[in-house]
Design a protein around this motif. Structure first.
Motif, PDB file in Angstrom:
ATOM      1  N   LYS A  16      37.617  28.012  38.474  1.00  0.00           N
ATOM      2  CA  LYS A  16      37.577  29.385  37.965  1.00  0.00           C
ATOM      3  C   LYS A  16      36.456  30.186  38.619  1.00  0.00           C
ATOM      4  O   LYS A  16      35.368  29.656  38.863  1.00  0.00           O
ATOM      5  N   LYS A  26      37.411  40.015  35.288  1.00  0.00           N
ATOM      6  CA  LYS A  26      38.516  39.455  36.056  1.00  0.00           C
ATOM      7  C   LYS A  26      38.255  37.971  36.309  1.00  0.00           C
ATOM      8  O   LYS A  26      37.187  37.611  36.822  1.00  0.00           O
ATOM      9  N   HIS A  28      39.831  34.375  37.897  1.00  0.00           N
ATOM     10  CA  HIS A  28      40.822  33.791  38.810  1.00  0.00           C
ATOM     11  C   HIS A  28      40.830  32.273  38.614  1.00  0.00           C
ATOM     12  O   HIS A  28      39.786  31.630  38.664  1.00  0.00           O
ATOM     13  N   GLU A  36      48.114  29.592  41.060  1.00  0.00           N
ATOM     14  CA  GLU A  36      46.993  30.483  40.767  1.00  0.00           C
ATOM     15  C   GLU A  36      47.367  31.426  39.625  1.00  0.00           C
ATOM     16  O   GLU A  36      48.510  31.861  39.522  1.00  0.00           O
ATOM     17  N   SER A  38      45.637  34.926  37.630  1.00  0.00           N
ATOM     18  CA  SER A  38      44.575  35.926  37.591  1.00  0.00           C
ATOM     19  C   SER A  38      44.717  36.732  36.311  1.00  0.00           C
ATOM     20  O   SER A  38      45.806  37.222  35.989  1.00  0.00           O
ATOM     21  N   GLU A  39      43.625  36.841  35.551  1.00  0.00           N
ATOM     22  CA  GLU A  39      43.623  37.597  34.305  1.00  0.00           C
ATOM     23  C   GLU A  39      42.557  38.683  34.350  1.00  0.00           C
ATOM     24  O   GLU A  39      41.517  38.515  34.984  1.00  0.00           O
ATOM     25  N   GLU A  40      42.840  39.776  33.652  1.00  0.00           N
ATOM     26  CA  GLU A  40      41.863  40.864  33.529  1.00  0.00           C
ATOM     27  C   GLU A  40      41.750  41.244  32.059  1.00  0.00           C
ATOM     28  O   GLU A  40      42.763  41.464  31.390  1.00  0.00           O
ATOM     29  N   ARG A  51      47.885  39.637  33.365  1.00  0.00           N
ATOM     30  CA  ARG A  51      47.996  38.214  33.704  1.00  0.00           C
ATOM     31  C   ARG A  51      49.072  38.093  34.755  1.00  0.00           C
ATOM     32  O   ARG A  51      50.208  38.533  34.547  1.00  0.00           O
ATOM     33  N   TRP A  65      52.581  37.690  43.927  1.00  0.00           N
ATOM     34  CA  TRP A  65      52.095  37.696  42.554  1.00  0.00           C
ATOM     35  C   TRP A  65      53.211  38.164  41.612  1.00  0.00           C
ATOM     36  O   TRP A  65      53.848  39.181  41.857  1.00  0.00           O
ATOM     37  N   CYS A 201      35.578  38.337  44.363  1.00  0.00           N
ATOM     38  CA  CYS A 201      36.438  37.461  43.563  1.00  0.00           C
ATOM     39  C   CYS A 201      37.822  37.457  44.196  1.00  0.00           C
ATOM     40  O   CYS A 201      38.377  38.509  44.475  1.00  0.00           O
ATOM     41  N   SER A 202      38.346  36.323  44.459  1.00  0.00           N
ATOM     42  CA  SER A 202      39.646  36.246  45.139  1.00  0.00           C
ATOM     43  C   SER A 202      40.677  35.647  44.196  1.00  0.00           C
ATOM     44  O   SER A 202      40.531  34.498  43.758  1.00  0.00           O
ATOM     45  N   SER A 204      41.053  39.936  43.556  1.00  0.00           N
ATOM     46  CA  SER A 204      40.425  40.868  42.618  1.00  0.00           C
ATOM     47  C   SER A 204      41.487  41.455  41.721  1.00  0.00           C
ATOM     48  O   SER A 204      42.658  41.387  42.012  1.00  0.00           O
TER      49      SER A 204
END
Length: 204
Positions: A16, A26, A28, A36, A38-40, A51, A65, A201-202, A204
């Motif tokens: 993470k 954010k 990842h 993978e 990714s959440e915000e 998500r 994505w 952050c990868s 973003s």
């Protein structure tokens, strides 16, 4: 809670990284199977805003994505036009936008009165079905959070509202989901989050 525990353990074991940017936290995740997520989250309310998932492509390359919650801000009219088509402004647009207490879906560009709509549970297929009495709209969708926790879908958890040509569907989160989300937040709070400009952050 066995399945909820399994999901929590999967999150704990994932690699993470976290970044604070534009009022959002954010996070990842990279899972052991290469998937993978990714959440915000909104920094103030801690509500989940986005998500999205990315899994390895058929040929081993990175896939695209797929949004489970929220929508891509990159899906602009210019990009659609560049791809050779334009999305009609009148077409229904389906997206999920949760609150702290409920899973929520919004379907834009549905002008019919609220009595036109019904949302029913199909227990066998573990999905929700949206229909209109005038047969102008039909949509089947799942609730991945409920599937991950292996919780039954309940018809009485669903409520509908309609405003500004948008149908709003809510599914009240059961206690098991609220508890799981609380535990997930506890785990995320342990993460050291970089601020925008410190590290990248990868993704973003």
């Amino acid at each position: 809670m066995a399945s909820s525990d399994a999901w929590l353990e999967r999150l704990k074991s994932a690699k993470k990284t976290a970044l604070i940017q534009d009022g959002r936290r954010k996070v990842h995740f990279v899972f052991t199977d290469g998937a993978e997520m990714s959440e915000e989250y909104d920094m103030k309310s801690k509500e989940l805003l986005v998500r999205k998932w990315r899994r390895k492509g058929m040929l081993g390359g990175e896939g695209r994505w797929d949004y489970e919650v929220g929508e891509s801000l990159m899906r602009t009219a210019a990009q659609l036009e560049a791809q050779g088509f334009m999305e009609s402004n009148n077409n229904p647009i389906f997206l999920r936008k949760d609150t702290r207490q409920a899973f929520q879906w919004r379907i834009r560009n549905l002008p019919y009165p609220i009595e036109t709509y019904s949302v029913t549970i199909n227990s066998e297929d573990r999905c929700c079905i949206v229909r209109t009495t005038n047969k102008k709209y039909y949509k089947k969708y799942t609730i991945p959070d409920m599937d991950r926790a292996q919780l039954p879908l309940e018809q009485n958890a669903i409520s509908l509202a309609h405003a500004n040509n948008t149908l709003i569907i809510q599914y009240k989160k059961p206690k098991a989901i609220l508890e799981m989300e609380r535990l997930v937040q506890q785990e995320l709070d342990k993460l050291k989050a970089a601020k925008d400009g410190d590290v990248e952050c990868s993704p973003s």
